[in-house]
Design a protein around this motif. Structure first.
Motif, PDB file in Angstrom:
ATOM      1  N   LEU A 147       0.875  -1.196   0.007  1.00  0.00           N
ATOM      2  CA  LEU A 147      -0.044   0.125  -0.143  1.00  0.00           C
ATOM      3  C   LEU A 147       0.677   1.219   0.131  1.00  0.00           C
ATOM      4  O   LEU A 147       1.563   1.432   1.045  1.00  0.00           O
ATOM      5  N   ILE A 148       0.677   1.949  -1.001  1.00  0.00           N
ATOM      6  CA  ILE A 148       1.467   3.362  -1.092  1.00  0.00           C
ATOM      7  C   ILE A 148       0.602   4.445  -1.702  1.00  0.00           C
ATOM      8  O   ILE A 148      -0.111   4.206  -2.588  1.00  0.00           O
ATOM      9  N   SER A 149       0.507   5.286  -0.933  1.00  0.00           N
ATOM     10  CA  SER A 149      -0.518   6.607  -1.440  1.00  0.00           C
ATOM     11  C   SER A 149      -1.947   5.980  -1.447  1.00  0.00           C
ATOM     12  O   SER A 149      -2.613   6.511  -2.449  1.00  0.00           O
ATOM     13  N   GLY A 189      10.574  -4.744   7.796  1.00  0.00           N
ATOM     14  CA  GLY A 189       9.143  -4.155   7.631  1.00  0.00           C
ATOM     15  C   GLY A 189       9.170  -3.897   6.129  1.00  0.00           C
ATOM     16  O   GLY A 189       9.876  -4.547   5.395  1.00  0.00           O
ATOM     17  N   PRO A 190       7.929  -3.088   5.901  1.00  0.00           N
ATOM     18  CA  PRO A 190       7.702  -3.071   4.442  1.00  0.00           C
ATOM     19  C   PRO A 190       8.544  -2.186   3.710  1.00  0.00           C
ATOM     20  O   PRO A 190       9.054  -1.302   4.119  1.00  0.00           O
ATOM     21  N   ILE A 191       9.165  -2.774   2.623  1.00  0.00           N
ATOM     22  CA  ILE A 191      10.212  -2.298   1.651  1.00  0.00           C
ATOM     23  C   ILE A 191       9.756  -2.033   0.305  1.00  0.00           C
ATOM     24  O   ILE A 191       9.182  -2.975  -0.392  1.00  0.00           O
ATOM     25  N   ALA A 192      10.227  -0.769  -0.233  1.00  0.00           N
ATOM     26  CA  ALA A 192      10.120  -0.759  -1.532  1.00  0.00           C
ATOM     27  C   ALA A 192      11.419  -0.152  -2.194  1.00  0.00           C
ATOM     28  O   ALA A 192      12.221   0.193  -1.271  1.00  0.00           O
ATOM     29  N   THR A 214       4.757   1.737   8.076  1.00  0.00           N
ATOM     30  CA  THR A 214       4.991   2.594   6.929  1.00  0.00           C
ATOM     31  C   THR A 214       6.007   1.964   5.949  1.00  0.00           C
ATOM     32  O   THR A 214       7.126   1.744   6.946  1.00  0.00           O
ATOM     33  N   PRO A 215       6.024   2.025   4.943  1.00  0.00           N
ATOM     34  CA  PRO A 215       7.155   1.459   4.248  1.00  0.00           C
ATOM     35  C   PRO A 215       8.347   2.305   4.082  1.00  0.00           C
ATOM     36  O   PRO A 215       8.325   3.764   4.074  1.00  0.00           O
ATOM     37  N   LEU A 236       2.893  -2.102  -7.254  1.00  0.00           N
ATOM     38  CA  LEU A 236       4.260  -2.609  -7.063  1.00  0.00           C
ATOM     39  C   LEU A 236       5.231  -1.817  -6.404  1.00  0.00           C
ATOM     40  O   LEU A 236       5.198  -0.768  -6.459  1.00  0.00           O
ATOM     41  N   PRO A 237       6.068  -2.606  -5.443  1.00  0.00           N
ATOM     42  CA  PRO A 237       7.062  -1.535  -4.572  1.00  0.00           C
ATOM     43  C   PRO A 237       8.171  -1.114  -5.318  1.00  0.00           C
ATOM     44  O   PRO A 237       9.416  -1.295  -4.956  1.00  0.00           O
ATOM     45  N   ILE A 238       8.037  -0.555  -6.506  1.00  0.00           N
ATOM     46  CA  ILE A 238       9.041  -0.303  -7.394  1.00  0.00           C
ATOM     47  C   ILE A 238       8.743   1.225  -7.759  1.00  0.00           C
ATOM     48  O   ILE A 238       7.842   1.515  -8.508  1.00  0.00           O
TER      49      ILE A 238
END
Length: 465
Positions: free
Chosen positions: A8-10, A247-250, A223-224, A15-17
């Motif tokens: 989850l981003i914004s 934790g969450p990583i992009a 929070t990534p 994709l965490p790219i």
């Protein structure tokens, strides 16, 4: 490689790219729109973004003001219009996929006004704001006012802790992520502190783990963190993916998106990237911002290095070891230097480096007449593109100056980035790049000069290669 699951981003699973923002015009609406359409997180530059007329032709930034302050206000107006234009292009191309972020530098001239102006004029088109180059305390408040997420760029856990304690804790619900930018490997400006040695890089894992620990203390466990700088093949980062310690990583890419079909840089720049070898990117301290930055070693960087080599301390009177007279300038005014430095200076002058320019540190640098005139003209033409500039002595205050002598060891960053971004000579303009840029030449993906589309690049990255 472990599965690269969406995160989850914004406000959306993507994709965490992440496409890293690159200033002036190198991350534009076309490249970022394509990145978002591929399902990732796109970033266009809100730093003096290009503006177009009704026929799609780029509008040159022409300044009519007589003073730096007047030109500074013109620059802000251009920046707002350009940022809105790029946001619209990115939104249209994305087709509603991915996420679109805007990148601003907190130390750019008029940062607050430009950020507010673009967010106001492009409502609903921008999902997040990334911001670095300084300590952007106020970016959280501005982002919250417009209901978008914010992403500070830091290079240490200590920097984030300071930001959180002073401002961000008030707007924690819109902190979309924290970008850890490796200060030794990332391209562009870097966040090396006075306590860190530019010659002794530290592995990122421990620094990012420390950042995660601080974020967990703040209740930001989910929070990534965006790992930026030095990322190439994700298979090399397999132990980061799904790692409970981090934790969450992009993963953020700034340099690799340069070499795509949608990238707005010139063909000459793209082909130059394919020729780089290990060590061809220099971490240097020439920037007028006062920050370290990383750029390709070319004629532009070599000339700046030469200025430092042609530098000696001086005194206005005979003091201590400064006992040798040295006449400089058209009027042959006398300054005092050591006998050894006098001999060095006379040797440089005999080679054609006849112009002695004074620096704020009571030193002289020796350049040829053409370079001296170029420096003088560039300083006069300053339009206040930074909040404060070592090169021109501009500052964004009532006086319009930082109170120091202009520093001829630096350069006009606005001029050179505009030049290279619009087809200028890649050997004689500043060419930012990350330190892994040499891998373009060895990565089989780019064999025989292959240049992918953004979609092909994102798919390739997601595969681990």
């Amino acid at each position: 490689m472990k599965p690269l699951d969406p995160i989850l981003i914004s406000g959306r699973e993507v994709l965490p790219i992440v496409e890293g923002g690159k200033g002036i015009n190198v991350s534009n609406g076309e490249s970022s729109g394509a990145w978002a359409a591929a399902g990732g997180v796109a970033t266009f530059s809100g730093v003096n973004a290009d503006l177009y007329d009704e026929n799609g032709n780029r509008i040159d930034m022409v300044y009519h003001g007589k003073t730096r302050t007047e030109k500074h206000h013109e620059l802000i107006a251009y920046g707002i219009k350009g940022g809105i234009a790029q946001a619209r292009i990115a939104h249209d191309i994305s087709g509603g996929k991915g996420r679109i972020h805007m990148n601003v530098l907190w130390e750019m001239g008029g940062a607050e006004a430009i950020l507010e102006g673009v967010l106001d004029g492009a409502k609903g088109l921008i999902h997040g704001v990334t911001c670095g180059a300084g300590m952007p305390y106020k970016v959280a408040e501005i982002a919250a006012h417009y209901g978008v997420y914010y992403y500070p760029i830091v290079s240490s856990a200590r920097a984030f802790r300071a930001l959180w304690k002073r401002a961000y804790h008030k707007y924690g619900q819109l902190l979309g992520g924290v970008v850890y930018e490796d200060p030794w490997l990332a391209g562009g400006h870097n966040g090396l502190s006075n306590s860190e040695d530019p010659r002794k890089p530290e592995p990122p894992y421990g620094r990012v783990r420390e950042l995660r620990n601080v974020m967990n203390e703040c209740g930001l466990n989910q929070t990534p963190i965006f790992m930026a700088g030095g990322v190439w093949w994700l298979k090399e980062w397999d132990d980061w993916i799904g790692n409970p310690e981090l934790g969450p990583i992009a993963f953020q890419y700034g340099t690799r998106p340069l070499l795509t079909k949608e990238s707005p840089i010139s063909d000459a720049w793209k082909h130059r990237l394919l020729t780089l070898k290990p060590g061809d990117v220099l971490l240097h301290h020439f920037s007028p911002t006062g920050f370290y930055s990383s750029a390709v070693k070319n004629g532009f960087i070599e000339e700046l290095c030469q200025r430092l080599e042609h530098q000696i301390p001086y005194s206005s009177e005979c003091v201590g070891d400064h006992e040798a007279e040295l006449p400089i300038g058209a009027r042959k005014r006398i300054v005092w230097v050591t006998p050894h430095d006098r001999d060095r200076a006379l040797g440089w002058m005999a080679q054609g480096f006849t112009e002695a320019l004074r620096t704020p540190d009571s030193t002289l640098i020796f350049v040829d007449p053409d370079k001296a005139e170029e420096i003088r003209v560039d300083q006069v033409n300053c339009m206040g593109c930074l909040s404060q500039c070592m090169f021109s002595n501009w500052a964004q205050n009532e006086a319009g100056t930082n109170g120091k002598k202009a520093d001829p060891r630096s350069f006009c960053i606005q001029k050179t980035l505009q030049n290279i971004g619009h087809g200028g000579d890649v050997e004689h303009e500043l060419m930012f790049a990350g330190h892994n840029a040499y891998r373009f030449g060895s990565d089989p993906f780019y064999a025989n000069g292959f240049i992918p589309t953004v979609k092909q690049l994102v798919d390739r990255i997601a595969s681990g290669e």
